[in-house]
Design an enzyme around this catalytic site. Structure first.
Site, PDB file in Angstrom:
ATOM      1  N   GLU A  63      47.306  52.270  46.145  1.00 47.47           N
ATOM      2  CA  GLU A  63      46.503  53.431  46.523  1.00 47.47           C
ATOM      3  C   GLU A  63      47.324  54.716  46.391  1.00 47.47           C
ATOM      4  OE1 GLU A  63      44.708  53.656  50.541  1.00 47.47           O
ATOM      5  OE2 GLU A  63      42.794  53.875  49.524  1.00 47.47           O
ATOM      6  N   HIS A 106      53.962  26.458  44.070  1.00 50.64           N
ATOM      7  CA  HIS A 106      53.008  25.415  43.697  1.00 50.64           C
ATOM      8  C   HIS A 106      51.669  26.007  43.288  1.00 50.64           C
ATOM      9  CE1 HIS A 106      55.637  22.144  45.082  1.00 50.64           C
ATOM     10  NE2 HIS A 106      56.128  23.121  45.810  1.00 50.64           N
ATOM     11  N   LYS A 151      32.052  55.314  46.842  1.00 58.19           N
ATOM     12  CA  LYS A 151      31.279  55.576  48.062  1.00 58.19           C
ATOM     13  C   LYS A 151      30.000  56.339  47.744  1.00 58.19           C
ATOM     14  CE  LYS A 151      35.185  56.058  51.216  1.00 58.19           C
ATOM     15  NZ  LYS A 151      35.879  57.006  52.109  1.00 58.19           N
TER      16      LYS A 151
END
Lengths: 535, 535
Positions: free
Chosen positions: A319, A348, A462
């Site tokens: 960010e 793994h 937004k």
């Protein structure tokens, strides 16, 4: 110079913090540091002026003050200094009153747990601290609502159902306008009500003074709000009340976190790059990705309690550094992609690709030398601390061995890595680690000339979401009125939104899935679907 | 063709599974599908021969049989068919006997919870299923030990301390030789003992017949082991006992998971690429990264319960595709980096970079149309299902709106995305999603001509770790004998390992941090440190 000599040459140990840095497995050449020295000088100057109170976030015309939070005396304004000191005191008093039961819920019962409602910078930090330092002996248990997923919220509620009279809700939103958090607050509010309780009497806001949230809290008479400041960004708010309140409520020693961060700040003011760990890190990032983020940063903490650290850094780094424009307005599309979970577990999972596949990353190992953390050993785990899984070998020796093995295996195949090693994981070292990366991000932003303190790209999503919800209510109006089954394009035409037919289709699909009253017919292609609200 | 027309053209809906696919926001051109048709034909043939029992994992000379687990009748050998059917029956009987109390612990108490000890492919799948489909009403609660971190193991133990008499330990290791899992087993074994209990009477192994683990289980008389097969890879073992046992113990309907996977397999045998969702996905991956993994895959499920899906895919995709050599032995360094957590939460973390920064990724959105999952609604959450946070708007509408907003905002800034939308999240759709990605990975591996079913790169790290532990015991011998404080190089000389001085230093640092008896002096540079074991 063999690799051991190179290791010793660049090894940096901070004796007060008991943290060491190994950059010898990054393949920079001998000239790299001198070549970067102009950028380093600029970065140090930028940091100095930022710390002295320059407008380091020019787009928003704001100071950038998170470094003052752990060293209030360094803030450029003595009023600020007093405010920060008073804030820490207020946090401690508030938490101590909660612990003692002086502040209690509507039924005068002592609070036993905390629900933190927040998202992004208002949740990731507290989640990290809670997981890294918490234990079953915490003063209050803490749970998080960090999304607007009603199913997720209900799932969290199920854990505290019937116990809301002893549950303190902490609503965290800097601006007070974050809709996910607003929704979480309303969802929880309804549940308090259903248990016959007033939300207000069990809620405290952490927000900027006079924010929307502050106004709500005042109107509804919540517990007195705890304020933060607009010169602290969400992703760097861990040492503000955003991070300190939940930590202190849990019973974590916030002074040691602040101290660790402050000490790290001192080290990272050093003008000598090889003695300044934040410069070391940011320089290595620059080296790895040629200043263009060409390599992903894979964060591998070898300690279960640090599994969220990679997620925390993902936010902090991406960010802050993921920007379209530089400070001069040039299009640069900067950033560094960050991912990772924990070692040796990830061995793994995806280490196969790291070792053999695409060489598009550099690893950042984080190791903790003391195998049993103090948070765990205080629970009386000593019986099993030195359990030998083989003669003279503990599980912790294996963990350390796997770290070393992975580091070697990557290096042998031409994959670079940095190692940060802390002696013990506690508030002090965690505070220091967070401060370290905050400052490395600041330095890197200077190297590539971007504003690390704003997030202009978040607004677009937004806004687009807002348009979707506005369209949704228009679609709902049509469905309510109409008595014919309609295609998406027909609905779009009725509301004069023919350019938005795809969005309207997606809205219809979601509405239909959640209302038994909406009859959907589907004949293969979305444009042939029809929707009818049965009246 | 406008974007809605493109959307409709490529939209694929699987009516039986209620899953849809949108690839319209990937910017491939009209010729892409025909250009790729030779690779598609090859991939379909490869899949066909794999499903018919070819040695699809040539390095290990093994069949690749995970697709038979949900359609045993398709296996090439009728004995195998019967084995798979018998295995599913055995899993169900075992779990039902645990639920009924017919199989109980040493003190004849009914088991109340499960501790799963496993790592990588033996943990990620069960963790995903548990989180996606579980609820507080599960028949047994499940917790995971997935690392060799002694602190992490103790932390898990603290949650079940004093309750091991009602705790079933499920030890999962295909080969039985995974050391992290072996350590977890020993650590837990010691704790059962400390509670006066025999580990053996509370333990069941899931492993290959005659593996090391199977031998231990037989010798120590554990509950009868449940076997898996060497033709099932760890990362594709979710439909083998590895995934089915923990799911069934929790009370999850494993038949519906198997059914969802089986139905998805049918769809993904379609020879028409645009009707075959696994081909769609793998083609989009190929398009995005030019068949070289040039773009990271960011996985964004808009549903809290699917937060682990990105981690699951990280393993499945990266371990399968991250390979150095292709099937002809050419050095190709293939792979696709995968990361992500959940929406809309990640909007407040790193979406800033996705929208504005480096354009080095493509997004894969996963949405769930039904806002409240059946796992949650069966808890009686109906009161709050339609809670309106604004007039006519629910939290779920916001979640959907944020997904759409982010998708648009990315697209508008030239960032591509795929959307997979499931109507409801349940065993069937989760099974289908997992099968989908398993097959997409198989197809992609064919496109780029690699073996998706081995993990040769993992060995190097394990071997290197083994060397570290061997060195450690030599170092410990020196420390035990010597009465002088020694430098790393001196110790290296004493054991004739002068080329390993760096490793020896790292070993010493770790040993010193965990033993109060080792006195370390430090004077700035690692080669000047000394270490002495006080006798």
């Amino acid at each position: 110079m063999n690799s051991w000599q190179r290791f010793c040459k660049y090894y940096l140990e901070l004796h007060d913090l008991e943290i060491s840095f190994d950059i010898s497995r990054m393949r920079f050449d001998e000239e790299f540091f001198s070549k970067m020295s102009p950028q380093v000088s600029k970065a140090l100057l930028d940091m100095e002026s930022l710390e002295k109170g320059a407008i380091a976030n020019p787009d928003e015309n704001r100071l950038v003050g998170h470094y003052w939070l752990r060293a209030p005396e360094l803030s450029p304004d003595s009023n600020l200094t007093q405010e920060i000191i008073a804030s820490i005191k207020q946090v401690k008093e508030f938490c101590s009153n909660i612990h003692s039961g002086k502040i209690s819920g509507e039924k005068s019962k002592k609070f036993e747990r905390v629900l933190l409602i927040g998202i992004g910078g208002s949740a990731l930090g507290p989640q990290l601290v809670s997981d890294a330092l918490g234990s079953s002996e915490d003063k209050l248990e803490i749970t998080f609502v960090d999304n607007t997923d009603p199913d997720g919220i209900e799932r969290v509620y199920q854990k505290v159902k019937g116990k809301l009279d002893t549950t303190l809700s902490v609503v965290v939103s800097k601006s007070g306008g974050t809709l996910e958090t607003r929704n979480g607050m309303l969802e929880l509010g309804a549940r308090y009500k259903s248990e016959g309780l007033s939300f207000a009497k069990h809620a405290v806001a952490i927000t900027c003074e006079n924010s929307k949230l502050d106004q709500i809290a005042k109107e509804q008479k919540w517990l007195p709000a705890i304020y933060m400041w607009d010169w602290v960004g969400g992703r760097t708010s861990l040492f503000s009340p955003v991070g300190l309140v939940p930590a202190a409520l849990q019973g974590i020693d916030i002074d040691s976190m602040l101290e660790g961060a402050k000490l790290m700040d001192v080290h990272t003011r050093s003008k000598e790059a090889t003695k300044n760990p934040a410069l070391l890190l940011s320089l290595m990032w620059h080296f790895a990705g040629s200043g263009k983020g060409l390599k992903d940063m894979v964060v591998l903490p070898y300690k279960d309690r640090l599994v969220l650290f990679s997620k925390y850094l993902q936010q902090l780094v991406m960010e802050s550094l993921g920007k379209e424009l530089d400070l001069d307005g040039n299009k640069v599309n900067q950033g560094i992609a960050v991912y990772g979970n924990k070692g040796s577990t990830d061995q793994h999972a995806y280490i196969q690709q790291l070792r053999d596949g695409l060489n598009n990353f550099f690893a950042t190992f984080i190791t903790v030398q003391e195998d049993i953390t103090s948070s765990t050993s205080k629970l009386g785990a000593t019986n099993f601390n030195n359990l030998q899984v083989e003669d003279g070998v503990t599980s912790g020796d294996y963990l350390s061995g796997f770290y070393q093995g992975t580091r070697s295996a990557l290096y042998d195949n031409n994959r670079d890595s940095i190692t940060i090693s802390v002696k013990k994981l506690d508030g002090r070292s965690l505070g220091a680690l967070i401060a370290l990366f905050e400052r490395a991000v600041s330095f890197y932003a200077s190297f590539v000339n971007i504003n690390a303190y704003h997030q202009p790209g978040v607004e677009a999503g937004k806004k687009a979401a807002g348009l979707v919800l506005t369209l949704q209510s228009k679609v709902q109006e049509v469905l309510k009125k109409d008595t014919c089954a309609l295609k998406p394009e027909e609905i779009a035409a009725k509301i004069n939104e023919t350019s938005q037919v795809e969005t309207i289709f997606l809205i219809l699909e979601h509405l239909a899935a959640n209302s038994a009253k909406i009859v959907k017919t589907s004949s293969g292609s979305p444009d042939q679907n029809t929707y009818l609200l049965t009246k």
